[in-house]
Design a protein around this motif. Structure first.
Motif, PDB file in Angstrom:
ATOM      1  N   LEU A  50      -7.395  12.333  -6.238  1.00 36.70           N
ATOM      2  CA  LEU A  50      -5.941  12.300  -6.464  1.00 36.70           C
ATOM      3  C   LEU A  50      -5.627  12.704  -7.908  1.00 36.70           C
ATOM      4  O   LEU A  50      -4.705  13.491  -8.160  1.00 36.70           O
ATOM      5  N   ARG A  51      -6.420  12.179  -8.854  1.00 36.77           N
ATOM      6  CA  ARG A  51      -6.187  12.519 -10.274  1.00 36.77           C
ATOM      7  C   ARG A  51      -6.284  14.043 -10.479  1.00 36.77           C
ATOM      8  O   ARG A  51      -5.437  14.649 -11.127  1.00 36.77           O
ATOM      9  N   GLU A  52      -7.293  14.641  -9.873  1.00 41.30           N
ATOM     10  CA  GLU A  52      -7.482  16.097 -10.013  1.00 41.30           C
ATOM     11  C   GLU A  52      -6.300  16.855  -9.396  1.00 41.30           C
ATOM     12  O   GLU A  52      -5.779  17.797  -9.975  1.00 41.30           O
ATOM     13  N   ASP A  53      -5.865  16.402  -8.209  1.00 42.12           N
ATOM     14  CA  ASP A  53      -4.768  17.104  -7.522  1.00 42.12           C
ATOM     15  C   ASP A  53      -3.436  16.944  -8.253  1.00 42.12           C
ATOM     16  O   ASP A  53      -2.585  17.832  -8.195  1.00 42.12           O
ATOM     17  N   LEU A  54      -3.261  15.816  -8.920  1.00 39.87           N
ATOM     18  CA  LEU A  54      -2.026  15.633  -9.697  1.00 39.87           C
ATOM     19  C   LEU A  54      -2.060  16.563 -10.912  1.00 39.87           C
ATOM     20  O   LEU A  54      -1.060  17.209 -11.252  1.00 39.87           O
ATOM     21  N   PHE A  63       0.803  -1.227   0.000  1.00 39.97           N
ATOM     22  CA  PHE A  63       0.000   0.000   0.000  1.00 39.97           C
ATOM     23  C   PHE A  63       0.840   1.283   0.000  1.00 39.97           C
ATOM     24  O   PHE A  63       0.568   2.223  -0.743  1.00 39.97           O
ATOM     25  N   GLU A  64       1.902   1.314   0.813  1.00 46.91           N
ATOM     26  CA  GLU A  64       2.691   2.549   0.962  1.00 46.91           C
ATOM     27  C   GLU A  64       3.797   2.672  -0.091  1.00 46.91           C
ATOM     28  O   GLU A  64       4.495   3.685  -0.146  1.00 46.91           O
ATOM     29  N   ALA A  65       3.987   1.631  -0.914  1.00 41.61           N
ATOM     30  CA  ALA A  65       5.190   1.520  -1.750  1.00 41.61           C
ATOM     31  C   ALA A  65       5.395   2.692  -2.717  1.00 41.61           C
ATOM     32  O   ALA A  65       6.516   3.058  -3.044  1.00 41.61           O
ATOM     33  N   TYR A  66       4.305   3.287  -3.156  1.00 41.12           N
ATOM     34  CA  TYR A  66       4.413   4.288  -4.234  1.00 41.12           C
ATOM     35  C   TYR A  66       4.315   5.711  -3.691  1.00 41.12           C
ATOM     36  O   TYR A  66       3.826   6.607  -4.377  1.00 41.12           O
ATOM     37  N   TRP A  67       4.790   5.923  -2.478  1.00 42.77           N
ATOM     38  CA  TRP A  67       4.609   7.222  -1.814  1.00 42.77           C
ATOM     39  C   TRP A  67       5.219   8.370  -2.611  1.00 42.77           C
ATOM     40  O   TRP A  67       4.732   9.493  -2.527  1.00 42.77           O
ATOM     41  N   ARG A  68       6.268   8.090  -3.419  1.00 45.02           N
ATOM     42  CA  ARG A  68       6.853   9.177  -4.227  1.00 45.02           C
ATOM     43  C   ARG A  68       6.492   9.038  -5.712  1.00 45.02           C
ATOM     44  O   ARG A  68       7.007   9.774  -6.550  1.00 45.02           O
ATOM     45  N   ARG A  69       5.611   8.081  -6.010  1.00 48.95           N
ATOM     46  CA  ARG A  69       5.154   7.851  -7.390  1.00 48.95           C
ATOM     47  C   ARG A  69       3.620   7.861  -7.391  1.00 48.95           C
ATOM     48  O   ARG A  69       2.981   6.850  -7.687  1.00 48.95           O
ATOM     49  N   PRO A  70       3.019   9.000  -7.033  1.00 51.17           N
ATOM     50  CA  PRO A  70       1.575   9.030  -6.757  1.00 51.17           C
ATOM     51  C   PRO A  70       0.706   8.578  -7.927  1.00 51.17           C
ATOM     52  O   PRO A  70      -0.380   8.024  -7.721  1.00 51.17           O
ATOM     53  N   GLU A  71       1.190   8.772  -9.168  1.00 54.17           N
ATOM     54  CA  GLU A  71       0.367   8.376 -10.338  1.00 54.17           C
ATOM     55  C   GLU A  71       0.064   6.881 -10.301  1.00 54.17           C
ATOM     56  O   GLU A  71      -0.932   6.427 -10.868  1.00 54.17           O
ATOM     57  N   ALA A  72       0.933   6.119  -9.646  1.00 52.15           N
ATOM     58  CA  ALA A  72       0.747   4.664  -9.602  1.00 52.15           C
ATOM     59  C   ALA A  72      -0.614   4.295  -9.015  1.00 52.15           C
ATOM     60  O   ALA A  72      -1.240   3.316  -9.436  1.00 52.15           O
ATOM     61  N   ARG A 114      -1.761  20.459  -7.126  1.00 54.38           N
ATOM     62  CA  ARG A 114      -2.028  20.560  -5.688  1.00 54.38           C
ATOM     63  C   ARG A 114      -1.270  19.476  -4.907  1.00 54.38           C
ATOM     64  O   ARG A 114      -0.744  19.718  -3.827  1.00 54.38           O
ATOM     65  N   TRP A 115      -1.226  18.255  -5.467  1.00 51.84           N
ATOM     66  CA  TRP A 115      -0.500  17.184  -4.782  1.00 51.84           C
ATOM     67  C   TRP A 115       0.971  17.574  -4.626  1.00 51.84           C
ATOM     68  O   TRP A 115       1.545  17.444  -3.542  1.00 51.84           O
ATOM     69  N   ALA A 116       1.571  18.066  -5.702  1.00 53.94           N
ATOM     70  CA  ALA A 116       3.000  18.412  -5.680  1.00 53.94           C
ATOM     71  C   ALA A 116       3.270  19.514  -4.660  1.00 53.94           C
ATOM     72  O   ALA A 116       4.272  19.493  -3.939  1.00 53.94           O
ATOM     73  N   LYS A 117       2.352  20.481  -4.596  1.00 57.51           N
ATOM     74  CA  LYS A 117       2.522  21.591  -3.663  1.00 57.51           C
ATOM     75  C   LYS A 117       2.447  21.095  -2.208  1.00 57.51           C
ATOM     76  O   LYS A 117       3.292  21.419  -1.388  1.00 57.51           O
ATOM     77  N   ARG A 118       1.454  20.256  -1.941  1.00 57.46           N
ATOM     78  CA  ARG A 118       1.278  19.743  -0.571  1.00 57.46           C
ATOM     79  C   ARG A 118       2.412  18.833  -0.131  1.00 57.46           C
ATOM     80  O   ARG A 118       2.695  18.712   1.044  1.00 57.46           O
ATOM     81  N   ASN A 119       3.004  18.132  -1.098  1.00 56.33           N
ATOM     82  CA  ASN A 119       3.967  17.084  -0.746  1.00 56.33           C
ATOM     83  C   ASN A 119       5.370  17.409  -1.231  1.00 56.33           C
ATOM     84  O   ASN A 119       6.170  16.495  -1.452  1.00 56.33           O
ATOM     85  N   ARG A 120       5.673  18.696  -1.332  1.00 56.37           N
ATOM     86  CA  ARG A 120       6.957  19.049  -1.940  1.00 56.37           C
ATOM     87  C   ARG A 120       8.141  18.526  -1.125  1.00 56.37           C
ATOM     88  O   ARG A 120       9.180  18.230  -1.688  1.00 56.37           O
ATOM     89  N   ASP A 121       7.971  18.342   0.189  1.00 62.60           N
ATOM     90  CA  ASP A 121       9.073  17.839   1.028  1.00 62.60           C
ATOM     91  C   ASP A 121       9.459  16.404   0.674  1.00 62.60           C
ATOM     92  O   ASP A 121      10.591  15.978   0.903  1.00 62.60           O
ATOM     93  N   LEU A 122       8.506  15.664   0.146  1.00 59.14           N
ATOM     94  CA  LEU A 122       8.767  14.240  -0.129  1.00 59.14           C
ATOM     95  C   LEU A 122       9.669  14.027  -1.335  1.00 59.14           C
ATOM     96  O   LEU A 122      10.402  13.046  -1.403  1.00 59.14           O
ATOM     97  N   ILE A 123       9.577  14.941  -2.285  1.00 66.39           N
ATOM     98  CA  ILE A 123      10.236  14.736  -3.569  1.00 66.39           C
ATOM     99  C   ILE A 123      11.749  14.550  -3.413  1.00 66.39           C
ATOM    100  O   ILE A 123      12.381  13.806  -4.159  1.00 66.39           O
ATOM    101  N   ALA A 124      12.313  15.195  -2.383  1.00 67.72           N
ATOM    102  CA  ALA A 124      13.768  15.119  -2.197  1.00 67.72           C
ATOM    103  C   ALA A 124      14.194  13.881  -1.406  1.00 67.72           C
ATOM    104  O   ALA A 124      15.389  13.614  -1.275  1.00 67.72           O
ATOM    105  N   LEU A 125      13.218  13.119  -0.880  1.00 63.83           N
ATOM    106  CA  LEU A 125      13.585  11.977  -0.024  1.00 63.83           C
ATOM    107  C   LEU A 125      13.834  10.711  -0.846  1.00 63.83           C
ATOM    108  O   LEU A 125      13.142  10.467  -1.833  1.00 63.83           O
ATOM    109  N   ASP A 126      14.793   9.899  -0.387  1.00 61.46           N
ATOM    110  CA  ASP A 126      15.025   8.602  -1.021  1.00 61.46           C
ATOM    111  C   ASP A 126      14.285   7.479  -0.300  1.00 61.46           C
ATOM    112  O   ASP A 126      14.077   6.400  -0.846  1.00 61.46           O
TER     113      ASP A 126
END
Ligand SMILES: C[S@@+](CC[C@H](N)C(=O)[O-])C[C@H]1O[C@@H](n2cnc3c(N)ncnc32)[C@H](O)[C@@H]1O
Length: 247
Positions: free
Chosen positions: A216-220, A179-188, A224-236
């Motif tokens: 989620l589709r609308e926010d992507l 369930f959590e695997a795609y946390w940085r690949r939201p389109e999945a 809006r999704w990117a704005k809310r979750n911008r901190d995640l993008i830099a995480l490995d």
């Protein structure tokens, strides 16, 4: 519907997205220590069974048992709450991503402790803090909270087997589509196959699922999704409440 029945329904496409994540497997196999004989409870298709030990799998769903690859460890049709083995008949017992499916998790964990000396369990923190860590549940699927009502807390699970708790960070490119695997690949999560690989979606029901996917589709699309979750993008790797219990 019991969990084994759910997997007899949704399990048909399990192997499309569910497979060994080698970095998590390495943690589990290290935690098994020098165990030679291992029982894997709620084994499914056996993604985390160590290849260099004598393994017996336990799996109640016939559909899941049927998908075990050729050459996989022998598999017994049984449930965690009543393991058909003598006391202390294995060096270790393991359970991956399955305890939350059991009718009685504490009874199942006690059964693992009865049949084995060592235990390694991969599960998650079902507390309020736990599920709110993940944007998917927090912002799109808060109905998950109702599934967790009455669920034993992580400390209760750990206490049942005298385990210590270790966090497991999820790599951004996690190979196993839990369930959590795609946390940085939201389109999945827009992909049906990805959702069918996790029972959460079947449990919340089609209305909540469709609402979450639409939103989620609308926010992507809107950013809006990117704005809310911008901190995640830099995480490995992310701390999403996944835990190893080791005893
Ligand atoms: C998410 S799958 C995980 C399978 C496997 N451990 C893996 O990592 O791929 C959960 C599994 O738990 C099994 N299960 C459900 N209820 C169970 C029970 N009471 N005792 C043991 N296994 C159970 C399901 O049939 C399913 O195969």
């Amino acid at each position: 519907m019991s969990s084994a029945q759910i997997y007899d329904t949704i399990g048909a496409t399990y192997t499309v997205t569910r497979r060994t994540e080698p970095r998590i497997a390495a943690r589990i196999w290290a935690a098994l220590g020098d165990a030679r004989t291992v029982v894997n409870v709620g084994a499914g298709t056996g993604s985390y069974e160590p290849p260099d030990r004598d393994v017996i799998a336990v799996e109640p769903s016939a559909l899941m048992r049927a998908q075990r690859p050729a050459g996989a460890a022998p598999c017994v049709a049984a449930a965690a709450e009543e393991l058909p083995f003598d006391d202390q008949s294995f060096d270790a017992a393991m359970a991956f991503s399955t305890v939350h499916h059991w009718q009685d998790p504490i009874a199942g964990l006690r059964e693992m402790r009865r049949v084995a000396r060592r235990m390694v369990v991969f599960t998650f923190d079902a507390s309020d803090t736990g599920w709110r860590r993940f944007w998917l549940t927090r912002d799109y699927l808060p109905q998950v909270a109702t599934l967790l009502v009455g669920w034993p807390s992580l400390p209760e699970l750990a206490r049942a087997i005298g385990a210590r708790i270790e966090p497991v960070l999820i790599p951004w490119d996690c190979a196993d589509g839990f369930f959590e695997a795609y946390w940085r690949r939201p389109e999945a999560y827009l992909d049906d196959h990805v959702r069918r690989g996790c029972s959460v979606w079947a449990r919340v029901g089609p209305n909540a699922e469709q609402r979450a996917v639409r939103s989620l589709r609308e926010d992507l699309a809107s950013g809006r999704w990117a704005k809310r979750n911008r901190d995640l993008i830099a995480l490995d790797a992310a701390e999403l409440g996944l835990r190893l219990l080791i005893a």
